[in-house]
Design a protein around this motif. Structure first.
Motif, PDB file in Angstrom:
ATOM      1  N   MET A  77      -2.739  -6.086  -5.199  1.00 62.82           N
ATOM      2  CA  MET A  77      -1.787  -5.520  -4.120  1.00 62.82           C
ATOM      3  C   MET A  77      -1.890  -7.542  -3.371  1.00 62.82           C
ATOM      4  O   MET A  77      -3.257  -7.725  -2.565  1.00 62.82           O
ATOM      5  CB  MET A  77      -1.508  -4.529  -3.229  1.00 62.82           C
ATOM      6  CG  MET A  77      -0.945  -3.698  -3.557  1.00 62.82           C
ATOM      7  SD  MET A  77      -1.366  -2.318  -2.283  1.00 62.82           S
ATOM      8  CE  MET A  77      -3.723  -2.622  -2.115  1.00 62.82           C
ATOM      9  N   ARG A  78      -0.428  -8.417  -2.858  1.00 63.03           N
ATOM     10  CA  ARG A  78      -1.058  -9.433  -2.030  1.00 63.03           C
ATOM     11  C   ARG A  78      -0.176  -9.495  -0.618  1.00 63.03           C
ATOM     12  O   ARG A  78      -0.031  -8.509  -0.612  1.00 63.03           O
ATOM     13  CB  ARG A  78      -0.088 -10.740  -3.037  1.00 63.03           C
ATOM     14  CG  ARG A  78      -0.440 -10.764  -5.099  1.00 63.03           C
ATOM     15  CD  ARG A  78      -2.118 -10.710  -4.834  1.00 63.03           C
ATOM     16  NE  ARG A  78      -2.263 -11.013  -5.820  1.00 63.03           N
ATOM     17  CZ  ARG A  78      -2.392 -12.297  -7.254  1.00 63.03           C
ATOM     18  NH1 ARG A  78      -1.430 -12.927  -6.771  1.00 63.03           N
ATOM     19  NH2 ARG A  78      -2.569 -12.296  -8.225  1.00 63.03           N
ATOM     20  N   LYS A 113      -9.508   5.473  -4.151  1.00 59.84           N
ATOM     21  CA  LYS A 113     -10.396   6.227  -3.655  1.00 59.84           C
ATOM     22  C   LYS A 113      -9.226   7.258  -3.733  1.00 59.84           C
ATOM     23  O   LYS A 113      -9.314   8.284  -4.483  1.00 59.84           O
ATOM     24  CB  LYS A 113     -10.831   6.837  -1.837  1.00 59.84           C
ATOM     25  CG  LYS A 113     -11.543   5.383  -2.115  1.00 59.84           C
ATOM     26  CD  LYS A 113     -11.851   5.858  -0.232  1.00 59.84           C
ATOM     27  CE  LYS A 113     -12.877   5.493  -0.033  1.00 59.84           C
ATOM     28  NZ  LYS A 113     -13.525   4.989   1.441  1.00 59.84           N
ATOM     29  N   LEU A 114      -8.116   7.161  -3.569  1.00 56.74           N
ATOM     30  CA  LEU A 114      -6.437   7.529  -3.753  1.00 56.74           C
ATOM     31  C   LEU A 114      -6.191   8.719  -5.702  1.00 56.74           C
ATOM     32  O   LEU A 114      -6.010   9.031  -4.914  1.00 56.74           O
ATOM     33  CB  LEU A 114      -5.078   6.987  -3.290  1.00 56.74           C
ATOM     34  CG  LEU A 114      -4.238   7.778  -3.002  1.00 56.74           C
ATOM     35  CD1 LEU A 114      -4.083   9.288  -2.638  1.00 56.74           C
ATOM     36  CD2 LEU A 114      -2.376   7.515  -3.012  1.00 56.74           C
ATOM     37  N   VAL A 115      -6.872   7.308  -6.136  1.00 54.46           N
ATOM     38  CA  VAL A 115      -6.639   7.406  -8.266  1.00 54.46           C
ATOM     39  C   VAL A 115      -7.694   8.592  -8.291  1.00 54.46           C
ATOM     40  O   VAL A 115      -7.325   9.421  -8.707  1.00 54.46           O
ATOM     41  CB  VAL A 115      -6.823   6.242  -8.042  1.00 54.46           C
ATOM     42  CG1 VAL A 115      -6.833   6.371 -10.059  1.00 54.46           C
ATOM     43  CG2 VAL A 115      -5.928   5.274  -8.130  1.00 54.46           C
ATOM     44  N   GLY A 129      -9.616  -6.552   1.172  1.00 55.77           N
ATOM     45  CA  GLY A 129     -10.403  -5.178   0.968  1.00 55.77           C
ATOM     46  C   GLY A 129     -10.606  -4.238   0.687  1.00 55.77           C
ATOM     47  O   GLY A 129     -10.008  -2.642   0.086  1.00 55.77           O
ATOM     48  N   ASP A 130     -10.495  -3.468   2.058  1.00 58.86           N
ATOM     49  CA  ASP A 130      -9.898  -1.855   2.134  1.00 58.86           C
ATOM     50  C   ASP A 130      -8.774  -1.038   1.706  1.00 58.86           C
ATOM     51  O   ASP A 130      -8.880  -0.563   1.789  1.00 58.86           O
ATOM     52  CB  ASP A 130     -10.507  -1.908   3.721  1.00 58.86           C
ATOM     53  CG  ASP A 130     -11.152  -2.773   4.852  1.00 58.86           C
ATOM     54  OD1 ASP A 130     -12.319  -2.244   4.233  1.00 58.86           O
ATOM     55  OD2 ASP A 130     -11.499  -3.028   5.971  1.00 58.86           O
ATOM     56  N   PRO A 164       0.751  -0.980   0.643  1.00 53.48           N
ATOM     57  CA  PRO A 164       0.419   0.126   0.079  1.00 53.48           C
ATOM     58  C   PRO A 164       1.132   1.170  -0.124  1.00 53.48           C
ATOM     59  O   PRO A 164       0.259   2.212  -0.630  1.00 53.48           O
ATOM     60  CB  PRO A 164      -1.103  -0.138   1.571  1.00 53.48           C
ATOM     61  CG  PRO A 164      -0.995  -1.741   1.565  1.00 53.48           C
ATOM     62  CD  PRO A 164       0.452  -2.046   0.624  1.00 53.48           C
ATOM     63  N   VAL A 165       1.744   1.374   1.270  1.00 47.92           N
ATOM     64  CA  VAL A 165       2.864   2.589   0.673  1.00 47.92           C
ATOM     65  C   VAL A 165       3.485   3.171  -0.522  1.00 47.92           C
ATOM     66  O   VAL A 165       3.613   4.187  -1.170  1.00 47.92           O
ATOM     67  CB  VAL A 165       3.848   2.008   2.032  1.00 47.92           C
ATOM     68  CG1 VAL A 165       4.812   3.366   1.869  1.00 47.92           C
ATOM     69  CG2 VAL A 165       3.332   2.407   3.128  1.00 47.92           C
TER      70      VAL A 165
END
Length: 371
Positions: free
Chosen positions: A348-349, A364-366, A356-357, A323-324
């Motif tokens: 992302m794995r 949302k960032l996109v 999911g979250d 995520p980062v």
């Protein structure tokens, strides 16, 4: 165990192989096995390709020039541990949730401007790759820069017993591979295993003093710590121009300004550059040589890699993202002034129940960034 015998053969070999398809004459072959393959089945093929010997752990595949052991992987690690004892090089370990590979390659580039430096080829950073890196290191290496990856608690500690690093860098700590670690606290515990090793052995830890978590851990765990901003007793500061395709800017040190340009994409690479400069300065590399080495570095590992075609410019960050790192890449991509940008994202794995979250937050960032 037959480590001494294997060590003697290794000293006569031209290298080590774990893949019979690429084994070259004179190499020592290790038959490694996993959930979907059995390396013992390919020992004969490796010997036919010219391997000097094959280390196996299945008696059904014993032939001439095979060495039967209890565990081929364990013997590979024991051999690397023994060879590490022979190396005169200082070993620098790099781990972290993001930026490990780029930081490792930048450190190697900087040190190579003055010394004989060798580093992890490709992405060989696990319990197999790290031993192979040590076994591939030239005997005249002055610095060996190894990358340490992990997705479970205890793995970094194990890698430290093999590589025995003199110094180390934890780039950052985030939610990478959180499924295997169980929680962010588990990630912190795992990455801190390098700090714990350096504390016990009196080694030096380089750290990002702009990172509150790393700074807190350093003060708790490490006796000998070197901040990125002050590796030699004189502050060093970097300013950048993040809106450009390739990262560029200025380095301020000892009252002088050094301009630099890179082949790296994204403001997040600032911290990787800071780490490389800190390590280089600490080990006596002149700043102008270090800056020049960073400018010449061209990534080719699908990390911050820019590829220009006849009609498009592709920015490739296609690896086991978290995520980062994905958020950093999206933010950097959105900052570019160009029109007609298209963002292509993959899964992302290893995120466990939060997958999911986390993917929803990335989407949302996109949208927020207008991509």
């Amino acid at each position: 165990m037959r480590t001494e015998e294997i060590y003697g053969i290794f000293r006569k070999a031209t290298g080590v192989s774990t893949d019979s398809r690429t084994t070259k004459p004179g190499e020592l072959f290790f038959a490694l096995s996993g959930p979907n393959f059995d390396g013992n089945r390919f020992a004969a093929a490796a010997l036919r390709s010219g391997a000097i010997a094959a280390v196996i752990d299945d008696p059904d595949h014993e032939t001439e020039n095979t060495i039967l052991v209890d565990d081929s992987l364990r013997e590979l690690q024991l051999l690397a541990t023994k060879v590490r004892n022979d190396l005169k090089a200082k070993v620098i370990a790099v781990t972290g949730s993001n930026g490990k590979t780029t930081t490792r390659e930048l450190i190697t580039a900087v040190l190579s401007s003055r010394y004989n430096a060798f580093s992890t080829p490709g992405n060989l950073n696990n319990h197999i790759g790290l031993p192979l890196t040590i076994l591939a290191a030239p005997s005249d290496s002055e610095y060996l820069v190894v990358e340490m990856g992990a997705n479970h608690i205890g793995e970094i500690a194990r890698l430290c017993t093999i590589a025995r690093p003199d110094t180390g860098v934890v780039t950052n700590i985030g939610s990478a591979h959180i499924e295997g670690f169980g929680s962010l606290e588990g990630v912190i515990r795992a990455k801190s295993e390098l700090y714990e090793y350096l504390r016990k052995t009196g080694g030096v830890a380089f750290y990002d003093d702009h990172d509150e978590l790393l700074t807190e851990l350093i003060y708790k765990m490490v006796v000998k710590a070197v901040p990125y901003s002050d590796p030699t007793g004189t502050d060093i500061h970097i300013s950048i121009r993040p809106e450009e395709l390739f990262l560029s800017g200025e380095v301020y040190f000892e009252g002088k300004k050094f301009g630099f340009s890179t082949n790296l994409f994204g403001e997040h690479n600032r911290q990787n550059i800071r780490a490389a400069l800190a390590v280089g300065l600490f080990y006596g590399v002149p700043l102008d040589d270090a800056v020049s080495a960073i400018g010449k570095y061209v990534p080719d590992n699908n990390r911050s890699q820019v590829v220009k075609t006849a009609s498009n410019t592709l920015i490739c960050d296609s690896y086991n993202a978290n995520p980062v790192s994905m958020a950093n890449a999206i933010t950097a991509f959105a900052s570019l002034p160009d029109k007609g940008k298209v963002c292509i994202l993959g899964d992302m794995r290893e995120l466990g129940p939060s997958a999911g979250d986390v993917h929803n937050r990335i989407m949302k960032l996109v949208k927020v960034r207008g991509l």
